[in-house]
Design a protein around this motif. Structure first.
Motif, PDB file in Angstrom:
ATOM      1  N   GLU A  90       0.992  -1.292  -0.087  1.00 56.71           N
ATOM      2  CA  GLU A  90      -0.158  -0.158  -0.047  1.00 56.71           C
ATOM      3  C   GLU A  90       0.925   1.357   0.023  1.00 56.71           C
ATOM      4  O   GLU A  90       1.966   1.407   0.583  1.00 56.71           O
ATOM      5  N   ASP A  91       0.551   2.138  -0.803  1.00 55.67           N
ATOM      6  CA  ASP A  91       1.342   3.547  -0.924  1.00 55.67           C
ATOM      7  C   ASP A  91       1.292   4.336   0.427  1.00 55.67           C
ATOM      8  O   ASP A  91       0.529   4.387   1.146  1.00 55.67           O
ATOM      9  N   GLU A  92       2.433   4.692   0.716  1.00 57.98           N
ATOM     10  CA  GLU A  92       2.441   5.563   1.888  1.00 57.98           C
ATOM     11  C   GLU A  92       1.813   7.137   1.371  1.00 57.98           C
ATOM     12  O   GLU A  92       2.004   7.250   0.113  1.00 57.98           O
ATOM     13  N   ASP A  93       1.428   7.838   2.555  1.00 57.07           N
ATOM     14  CA  ASP A  93       1.103   9.079   2.168  1.00 57.07           C
ATOM     15  C   ASP A  93       2.223  10.029   1.872  1.00 57.07           C
ATOM     16  O   ASP A  93       3.060  10.046   2.576  1.00 57.07           O
ATOM     17  N   VAL A  94       2.182  10.815   0.729  1.00 58.04           N
ATOM     18  CA  VAL A  94       3.122  11.470   0.059  1.00 58.04           C
ATOM     19  C   VAL A  94       2.642  12.881  -0.365  1.00 58.04           C
ATOM     20  O   VAL A  94       1.706  12.933  -0.966  1.00 58.04           O
ATOM     21  N   SER A  95       3.331  13.999   0.271  1.00 57.95           N
ATOM     22  CA  SER A  95       2.974  15.254   0.255  1.00 57.95           C
ATOM     23  C   SER A  95       3.240  15.669  -1.074  1.00 57.95           C
ATOM     24  O   SER A  95       4.670  15.314  -1.695  1.00 57.95           O
ATOM     25  N   PHE A  96       2.560  16.415  -1.859  1.00 61.58           N
ATOM     26  CA  PHE A  96       2.807  16.844  -3.174  1.00 61.58           C
ATOM     27  C   PHE A  96       3.607  18.135  -3.373  1.00 61.58           C
ATOM     28  O   PHE A  96       3.215  19.014  -2.745  1.00 61.58           O
ATOM     29  N   PRO A  97       4.772  18.214  -3.855  1.00 59.22           N
ATOM     30  CA  PRO A  97       5.638  19.299  -3.895  1.00 59.22           C
ATOM     31  C   PRO A  97       4.980  20.280  -4.974  1.00 59.22           C
ATOM     32  O   PRO A  97       4.821  19.988  -6.147  1.00 59.22           O
ATOM     33  N   LEU A  98       4.839  21.524  -4.629  1.00 62.41           N
ATOM     34  CA  LEU A  98       4.347  22.652  -5.464  1.00 62.41           C
ATOM     35  C   LEU A  98       5.527  23.709  -6.085  1.00 62.41           C
ATOM     36  O   LEU A  98       5.211  24.097  -6.939  1.00 62.41           O
ATOM     37  N   THR A  99       6.526  23.588  -5.360  1.00 64.59           N
ATOM     38  CA  THR A  99       7.746  24.379  -6.039  1.00 64.59           C
ATOM     39  C   THR A  99       8.944  23.416  -6.061  1.00 64.59           C
ATOM     40  O   THR A  99       9.087  22.549  -5.313  1.00 64.59           O
ATOM     41  N   LEU A 100       9.934  23.980  -6.505  1.00 62.82           N
ATOM     42  CA  LEU A 100      11.298  23.511  -6.512  1.00 62.82           C
ATOM     43  C   LEU A 100      11.991  23.040  -5.400  1.00 62.82           C
ATOM     44  O   LEU A 100      12.735  22.066  -4.872  1.00 62.82           O
ATOM     45  N   GLU A 101      11.772  24.286  -4.384  1.00 59.42           N
ATOM     46  CA  GLU A 101      12.397  24.251  -3.177  1.00 59.42           C
ATOM     47  C   GLU A 101      11.840  22.961  -2.073  1.00 59.42           C
ATOM     48  O   GLU A 101      12.420  22.178  -1.413  1.00 59.42           O
ATOM     49  N   GLU A 102      10.305  22.910  -2.423  1.00 55.24           N
ATOM     50  CA  GLU A 102       9.683  21.784  -1.456  1.00 55.24           C
ATOM     51  C   GLU A 102      10.182  20.569  -2.166  1.00 55.24           C
ATOM     52  O   GLU A 102      10.364  19.367  -1.361  1.00 55.24           O
ATOM     53  N   PHE A 103      10.395  20.494  -3.420  1.00 57.09           N
ATOM     54  CA  PHE A 103      10.925  18.953  -3.873  1.00 57.09           C
ATOM     55  C   PHE A 103      12.119  18.638  -3.411  1.00 57.09           C
ATOM     56  O   PHE A 103      12.640  17.651  -3.078  1.00 57.09           O
TER      57      PHE A 103
END
Length: 725
Positions: free
Chosen positions: A341-354
């Motif tokens: 099962e996939d873990e909860d992953v927050s989606f990055p909105l900017t290059l800094e968050e990624f």
């Protein structure tokens, strides 16, 4: 009669007694002037003179031989001139136009369609129903009173209605036998034998019946509503009892528990999807044939785009360069779906968050795969837009920190999510162009050019990303290496070598000639003339391209690029001029033994062979075979007639004849239409003038009458005033 036409006309009029002295008494009583005794013949004489002197109305019947015929009791030669009467023909035409105009005016707004206005027709009723409704309508129309009034005159009797009333001993039978009413009204006094009801009494009975039936309907409706409300109140209790019975199982059932479970499973199978036959497993030869066919189709599409055919489909050649097949990719996708099962992953909105998330995860490949699995488009609405943004962020990250595995993932994602990526790349071009003007490129700029060549099809003739990138790279080659070798910077030499390598990679299939590449290679060899030493290394890292230090690896990379360029453009005749400029420079490096001497010798031998095989042909005009002027002997016709066709083709003769006839009829039709339109215009104008004249005449009469009355009243007033004085 000699003289001009005017003199002839005057003489003719004078001879007929129409002009000149007419008050003298004529001696010859037989030849009296029209003004004397034959005034009624004056118009006839003038008409004869007009027809005689109007030469345009004359028509001559020409015949080969003089033939005398009898016409109107006289001997007439065929071929004599005949007179037409235009006034008579015009009057006849005007008469016909007037008749047509009056007919059209009288029929305006009308049609010849017959409308059946009989009551009950075209309504789907039977014959008896139509007869009954017509009888009712007839009775209503024959009634003197208002048919919408429920009151009637008590004094008036209707004998016709009395004829249709049934009675016995002076009492009507309609109430008790037909309706069986039990009205709560005062009992009606018994009627004397032979007494007829008045209209008022009949209408009262009708109103009473209507009220009674309405009350009965309302009573039934109230009872029904009460029963429905009672059932609604008891429904919840009944539903709970039914639920308990269902939960506890059947109260009266002799089936075993196994049979009950079997029945439940059978009922559940009804909703299952029926099995369908699976596709036949393909053999290895069939799979290879299918794969080769797909590669051929992709290559055909790429060739069309390379030639500039914009309707060609597709924009990627991953399958052509030996990537995984459809079956393999689908198997991998299924394996990914079967993972834990996939873990909860927050989606990055900017290059800094990624970047921050990668530092936390410590494994960028695993983190990117989690995002791809978590935010698949079919899982949730809006995931596709998120993935489009993520691809642009991943591209920006890879340009900062190149990674082979991330580049493979980026290539795969760009096939499906490239909307945001194209917009991001177009904006990135503008920033790179600013840095090119300042001659301050960054490492990410070089990676940007290389990545675009990997992601998109670089052989397309029209492309939103590739073509602008080629223009930017050619600008770099033209501005970074100046003509003055004393002002050259070696970090620009390394960057230009990287750009030349990328440009040749772009043109590996289309083989479009880039003159900036040849000029830059010559400049680079001149700039590297001061470098000494031997080495076989030609691989340069990105960090080495931004260091101000001459290196032998620059020379070896130049040898390699010259070899690739000569093999790419060997079919161009202009390559011979480039080889002539390049050979003296390579000879100097060969004498000094700079760089990889074996590679240099191989390049020199290859260039000598190409120079020997290339043949320059000067530009000349296209040669045409001289064509003699066609000479034809003209054909002469005896007694040529312009109105006659001399074409030997019978079909063409018929076509020309029909064409001439059509043209003539079209001309005559247009002439008639113009005449008809002019006549109708004049008629409408005459009608308007007549209407206006009648209106003004009527108004003038009204004004005159009013003025007369006012004048008379005024005179009476003055007389009365004088009388009272």
């Amino acid at each position: 009669m000699a003289g001009s036409q005017l003199k002839k006309l005057k003489a003719e009029l004078k001879s007929k007694g129409l002009v000149g002295q007419t008050n003298t008494k004529s001696r010859n009583k037989r030849n009296k002037a029209p003004s004397e005794s034959r005034k009624s013949d004056k118009e006839e004489i003038l008409q004869g003179i007009r027809s005689k002197f109007n030469v345009f109305d004359a028509r001559i019947n020409r015949v080969k031989r003089d033939v005398t015929i009898i016409e109107n009791g006289k001997f007439v030669k065929m071929g004599e001139s005949e007179k037409s009467n235009p006034t008579k023909s015009n009057s006849f035409m005007n008469k016909n136009l007037k008749i047509a105009y009056d007919l059209h005016k009288s029929q305006k707004g009308k049609n010849s369609r017959l409308v059946d206005r009989r009551f009950g027709e075209n309504s789907g009723l039977s014959q008896e129903e139509r007869m009954l409704q017509r009888f009712v309508k007839e009775r209503e129309s024959s009634s003197k009173r208002n048919k919408f009034s429920i009151e009637s005159d008590e004094d008036s009797d209707d004998d016709d209605e009395a004829e249709f009333m049934l009675s016995h001993d002076g009492k009507t039978l309609a109430h008790d036998e037909e309706f069986g009413m039990d009205m709560e009204e005062e009992p009606t006094q018994a009627l004397a034998p032979g007494h007829r009801k008045t209209k008022a009494e009949v209408m009262k009975e009708i109103i009473a019946k209507s009220k009674f039936h309405k009350a009965e309907r309302q009573k039934v409706f109230r009872q029904t509503q009460n029963e429905i409300d009672t059932l609604d109140d008891q429904f919840q209790d009944i539903f709970q009892e039914a639920g308990k019975a269902t939960k506890n199982g059947p109260q009266f059932s002799d089936k075993k528990q196994e049979d009950i479970l079997y029945d439940e499973r059978v009922r559940g199978l009804v909703f299952d999807k029926r099995a369908v036959p699976a596709d036949r497993t393909k053999t290895q030869e069939e799979l290879e044939t299918q794969h080769n066919e797909r590669l051929r189709k992709i290559e055909d599409e790429r060739a069309k785009r390379m030639e500039g055919e914009r309707d060609a489909e597709g924009d990627d050649l991953d399958q052509f360069w030996g990537s995984e097949s459809d079956e393999e990719s689908s198997e991998k996708a299924e394996e990914l779906d079967r993972d834990d099962e996939d873990e909860d992953v927050s989606f990055p909105l900017t290059l800094e968050e990624f970047s921050d998330a990668i530092e936390v995860e410590e494994d960028p490949i695993e983190y990117v795969n989690k995002i791809i699995k978590t935010y698949k488009p079919h899982l949730k609405e809006g995931n596709k837009d998120r993935m489009n943004k993520f691809v642009a962020i991943l591209f920006k990250y890879v340009t900062k920190k190149p990674d082979d595995e991330l580049i493979k993932i980026l290539k795969k994602l760009s096939e499906s999510y490239n909307e945001e990526l194209v917009g991001f790349l177009r904006a990135e071009m503008q920033e790179i162009q600013v840095r090119i003007g300042a001659q301050a490129l960054e490492k990410s700029d070089l990676v940007y050019f290389a990545l675009c060549g990997l992601i998109f099809s670089s052989s397309d003739k029209y492309h939103l990303i590739i073509i602008p990138n080629l223009i930017l790279m050619n600008e770099i080659l033209s501005t970074f290496i100046p003509q003055d070798m004393s002002r050259i910077e070696f970090k620009h030499v390394g960057q230009c070598l990287f750009i030349i390598d990328t440009v040749l990679q772009y043109q590996r299939l289309s083989k479009r000639f880039e003159p900036e590449v040849n000029n830059s290679l010559i400049k680079i060899l001149k700039a590297c003339a001061s470098i000494n030493g031997t080495s076989t290394e030609s691989v340069l890292s990105l960090d080495e391209l931004f260091v101000e230090e001459p290196k032998v690896s620059y020379v070896n990379k130049t040898y390699e690029l010259i070899d690739r360029m000569s093999g790419l453009y060997k079919e161009y005749s202009s390559l011979k001029n480039f080889i002539e400029q390049l050979m003296p420079l390579l000879s100097r490096f060969q004498a000094k033994k700079v760089g990889n001497t074996h590679k240099l010798q191989a390049v020199i031998d290859k260039l000598n062979k190409l120079s020997h095989n290339i043949k320059l042909t000067p530009l000349v005009l296209q040669a045409h075979r001289k064509i003699a002027i066609k000479t034809l002997q003209p054909k002469f016709e005896e007694n040529f007639n312009p109105g006659k066709s001399y074409d030997l083709d019978l079909n063409k003769q018929e076509v020309n004849k029909m064409r001439a006839q059509l043209k003539k009829e079209k001309k005559e039709t247009l002439k008639d239409i113009r005449k008809q339109n002019a006549f109708e215009t004049n008629e409408r104008l005459s009608e308007k003038i007549k209407m206006y004249d009648e209106y003004h005449s009527k108004m003038s009469k009204i004004v005159n009458s009013i003025s007369t009355i006012e004048g008379k009243e005024k005179n009476d007033y003055e007389k009365e005033k004088k009388r009272r004085k």
